[in-house]
Design a protein around this motif. Structure first.
Motif, PDB file in Angstrom:
ATOM      1  N   ASP A 365     127.274  52.318 102.258  1.00 17.74           N
ATOM      2  CA  ASP A 365     126.957  53.655 102.734  1.00 17.74           C
ATOM      3  C   ASP A 365     125.439  53.854 102.728  1.00 17.74           C
ATOM      4  N   TRP A 366     124.993  54.997 103.247  1.00 16.69           N
ATOM      5  CA  TRP A 366     123.565  55.261 103.398  1.00 16.69           C
ATOM      6  C   TRP A 366     122.851  55.245 102.051  1.00 16.69           C
ATOM      7  N   ALA A 367     123.454  55.817 101.031  1.00 17.21           N
ATOM      8  CA  ALA A 367     122.787  55.890  99.726  1.00 17.21           C
ATOM      9  C   ALA A 367     122.504  54.490  99.183  1.00 17.21           C
ATOM     10  N   GLU A 368     123.510  53.621  99.257  1.00 16.14           N
ATOM     11  CA  GLU A 368     123.320  52.272  98.730  1.00 16.14           C
ATOM     12  C   GLU A 368     122.367  51.459  99.600  1.00 16.14           C
ATOM     13  N   ALA A 369     122.518  51.568 100.910  1.00 15.15           N
ATOM     14  CA  ALA A 369     121.650  50.819 101.821  1.00 15.15           C
ATOM     15  C   ALA A 369     120.189  51.237 101.643  1.00 15.15           C
ATOM     16  N   ARG A 370     119.967  52.537 101.518  1.00  9.81           N
ATOM     17  CA  ARG A 370     118.594  53.031 101.332  1.00  9.81           C
ATOM     18  C   ARG A 370     118.032  52.553  99.997  1.00  9.81           C
ATOM     19  N   GLN A 371     118.855  52.610  98.944  1.00  7.01           N
ATOM     20  CA  GLN A 371     118.382  52.186  97.631  1.00  7.01           C
ATOM     21  C   GLN A 371     118.030  50.708  97.608  1.00  7.01           C
ATOM     22  N   ARG A 372     118.866  49.882  98.227  1.00  7.49           N
ATOM     23  CA  ARG A 372     118.596  48.448  98.285  1.00  7.49           C
ATOM     24  C   ARG A 372     117.295  48.172  99.035  1.00  7.49           C
ATOM     25  N   THR A 373     117.089  48.896 100.123  1.00  6.05           N
ATOM     26  CA  THR A 373     115.880  48.703 100.912  1.00  6.05           C
ATOM     27  C   THR A 373     114.646  49.136 100.128  1.00  6.05           C
ATOM     28  N   THR A 374     114.729  50.289  99.472  1.00  6.89           N
ATOM     29  CA  THR A 374     113.609  50.792  98.684  1.00  6.89           C
ATOM     30  C   THR A 374     113.307  49.864  97.507  1.00  6.89           C
ATOM     31  N   ASP A 375     114.339  49.358  96.857  1.00  7.38           N
ATOM     32  CA  ASP A 375     114.133  48.438  95.728  1.00  7.38           C
ATOM     33  C   ASP A 375     113.407  47.174  96.181  1.00  7.38           C
ATOM     34  N   TRP A 376     113.785  46.671  97.355  1.00  8.44           N
ATOM     35  CA  TRP A 376     113.099  45.478  97.877  1.00  8.44           C
ATOM     36  C   TRP A 376     111.632  45.793  98.160  1.00  8.44           C
ATOM     37  N   LEU A 377     111.366  46.924  98.784  1.00  2.84           N
ATOM     38  CA  LEU A 377     109.989  47.316  99.074  1.00  2.84           C
ATOM     39  C   LEU A 377     109.191  47.494  97.781  1.00  2.84           C
ATOM     40  N   ALA A 378     109.835  48.066  96.769  1.00  7.33           N
ATOM     41  CA  ALA A 378     109.161  48.263  95.478  1.00  7.33           C
ATOM     42  C   ALA A 378     108.792  46.923  94.843  1.00  7.33           C
ATOM     43  N   SER A 379     109.646  45.924  95.040  1.00  4.23           N
ATOM     44  CA  SER A 379     109.401  44.610  94.416  1.00  4.23           C
ATOM     45  C   SER A 379     108.206  43.884  95.026  1.00  4.23           C
ATOM     46  N   ILE A 380     107.866  44.208  96.273  1.00  2.73           N
ATOM     47  CA  ILE A 380     106.754  43.514  96.922  1.00  2.73           C
ATOM     48  C   ILE A 380     105.521  44.404  97.094  1.00  2.73           C
ATOM     49  N   LEU A 381     105.647  45.688  96.741  1.00  4.14           N
ATOM     50  CA  LEU A 381     104.541  46.626  96.926  1.00  4.14           C
ATOM     51  C   LEU A 381     103.276  46.215  96.176  1.00  4.14           C
ATOM     52  N   PRO A 382     103.356  45.832  94.885  1.00  5.70           N
ATOM     53  CA  PRO A 382     102.111  45.430  94.182  1.00  5.70           C
ATOM     54  C   PRO A 382     101.399  44.262  94.862  1.00  5.70           C
ATOM     55  N   ARG A 383     102.158  43.283  95.305  1.00  4.06           N
ATOM     56  CA  ARG A 383     101.570  42.126  95.981  1.00  4.06           C
ATOM     57  C   ARG A 383     100.885  42.542  97.285  1.00  4.06           C
TER      58      ARG A 383
END
Length: 391
Positions: A365-383
């Motif tokens: 669903d949208w909540a899970e898909a958005r969270q997964r996408t945001t988590d991935w972006l968060a993991s690479i944001l510092p780099r």
């Protein structure tokens, strides 16, 4: 009591789903996935490993990173993974990959929305490569062929005429001028033309695909970092589209393959086109980027940098400059008229036909898909911050 009831309903749905999938299993098949290491291809390969007992999955890609197989080891089971590295236009390579296969997922393509790729290269890979693959599949007696197309073969047209919750039968006049859109449309027609008694084919048209690994979302995040953590607004709030999560697109591909294997459904699905969307709320492209990046502290501009008509004129002038300079210098404008219209036109489609014929239902669903996408972006944001600051 309410929680127990919900648990019981979910358990019943899960049991029914398992029974349904078992009846359409791909167990024992030899499967080829082109573009297997790409954004969608890699997700599809993992899904196949997790849900099907395939005899072999053949990974056909121009470049297969050495550690790619390692990322799949936890899901391997007894399925054999074989690597076929090279160009989709290599006749000998394609023949080796398809010999003895029963199913092909053709996700490989050059994607270009700004005119950075030479049109002849786009045509060579997206059209000629698809043609060679189809001819080889016929020769090698491959039974089923699932082709990944694009929403861009539909439009929007140059007038920016909207479609809201359209379907495969929605009338729409569109003259494709973008080389990428043209190449995907022609490849679609080749696939549908090969459907018959010897091989069943179908075409999936996903909406804009997002999720972990999406280079377009990553690009927007980088632009936002350069702009002081404020995302650029390139689309009107009213220009709502319905992006689709990559995990759901992979599920739709698997369901299409299962349907093509079932004799009765094969007659219905073969030779057909299916839009693939999910329950992501209709939203403009710019506001979608903000939705997945806002939790990381990104804001967004209230309005376009410049009025739409002025942006359209600038795009036209840059396209003229590109044409003049082409013999001497390669110049790729960051924006063109077709892309600008696409970003600012309401354009959404239903997945009802895919649900009816393929049994496709979004898994995330949208909540899970958005969270997964945001988590991935968060993991690479510092780099990404560090890389941009160094520049």
């Amino acid at each position: 009591m309410r929680s127990l009831g919900l648990m019981w309903q979910r358990a019943r749905r899960s049991t029914a789903r398992v029974a349904s999938l078992a009846s359409m299993s791909l167990a024992g098949d030899v499967c080829v996935v082109t573009g297997a290491c790409g954004f969608l291809g890699a997700r599809l390969v993992r899904l196949l490993l997790e849900e099907e007992r395939l005899s072999e999955i053949r990974l056909l890609d121009r470049n297969v990173p050495p550690d790619f197989i390692q990322t799949l080891e936890d899901a391997l089971g007894e399925t054999q993974l074989s690597v076929f590295e090279g160009d989709i236009r290599d006749r000998e390579l394609v023949a080796r990959a398809c010999t003895g296969a029963s199913l092909v997922f053709h996700t490989a393509a050059l994607i270009d929305v700004i005119g950075a790729v030479d049109p002849s290269e786009l045509y060579g890979v997206n059209v000629k490569g698809t043609q060679l693959l189809l001819e080889t599949c016929i020769q090698e007696k491959v039974a089923s062929f699932v082709y990944t197309s694009s929403i861009e073969v539909t439009g929007p047209n140059s007038h920016g005429e909207p479609i809201i919750c359209g379907n495969e039968d929605t009338p729409y006049v569109c003259c494709l001028k973008f080389p990428y859109s043209q190449s995907k449309k022609e490849a679609e027609q080749l696939c549908l033309g090969r459907n018959g008694a010897r091989m069943a084919t179908c075409v999936l048209r996903p909406m804009y695909i997002y999720g972990e690994g999406c280079r377009f979302t990553l690009g927007h995040m980088r632009d936002g970092i350069k702009n002081g953590d404020v995302l650029l607004r390139m689309s009107r709030r009213e220009a709502k589209v319905n992006p689709v999560y990559v995990g759901n697109v992979a599920v739709a591909h698997l369901q299409a393959a299962r349907a093509l294997r079932e004799p009765q459904k094969r007659l219905v699905v073969g030779g057909n086109i299916y839009y693939v969307s999910d329950d992501t709320p209709p939203i403009s492209y710019s506001d979608f980027n903000h939705a997945v990046l806002a939790p990381l502290g990104f804001g967004i501009q209230d309005r376009h940098v410049l009025p739409f008509l002025l942006l359209y004129l600038i795009s036209f002038l840059m396209e003229l400059l590109q044409a003049v300079l082409r013999p001497l210098l390669k110049f790729t404008p960051p924006l063109n008229r077709q892309l600008l219209v696409m970003l600012n036109t309401p354009f959404s489609f239903s997945y009802e036909k895919a649900h009816r014929d393929l049994g496709y239902t979004p898994r995330y669903d949208w909540a899970e898909a958005r969270q997964r996408t945001t988590d991935w972006l968060a993991s690479i944001l510092p780099r990404e911050r560090e890389r941009i600051s160094v520049k």
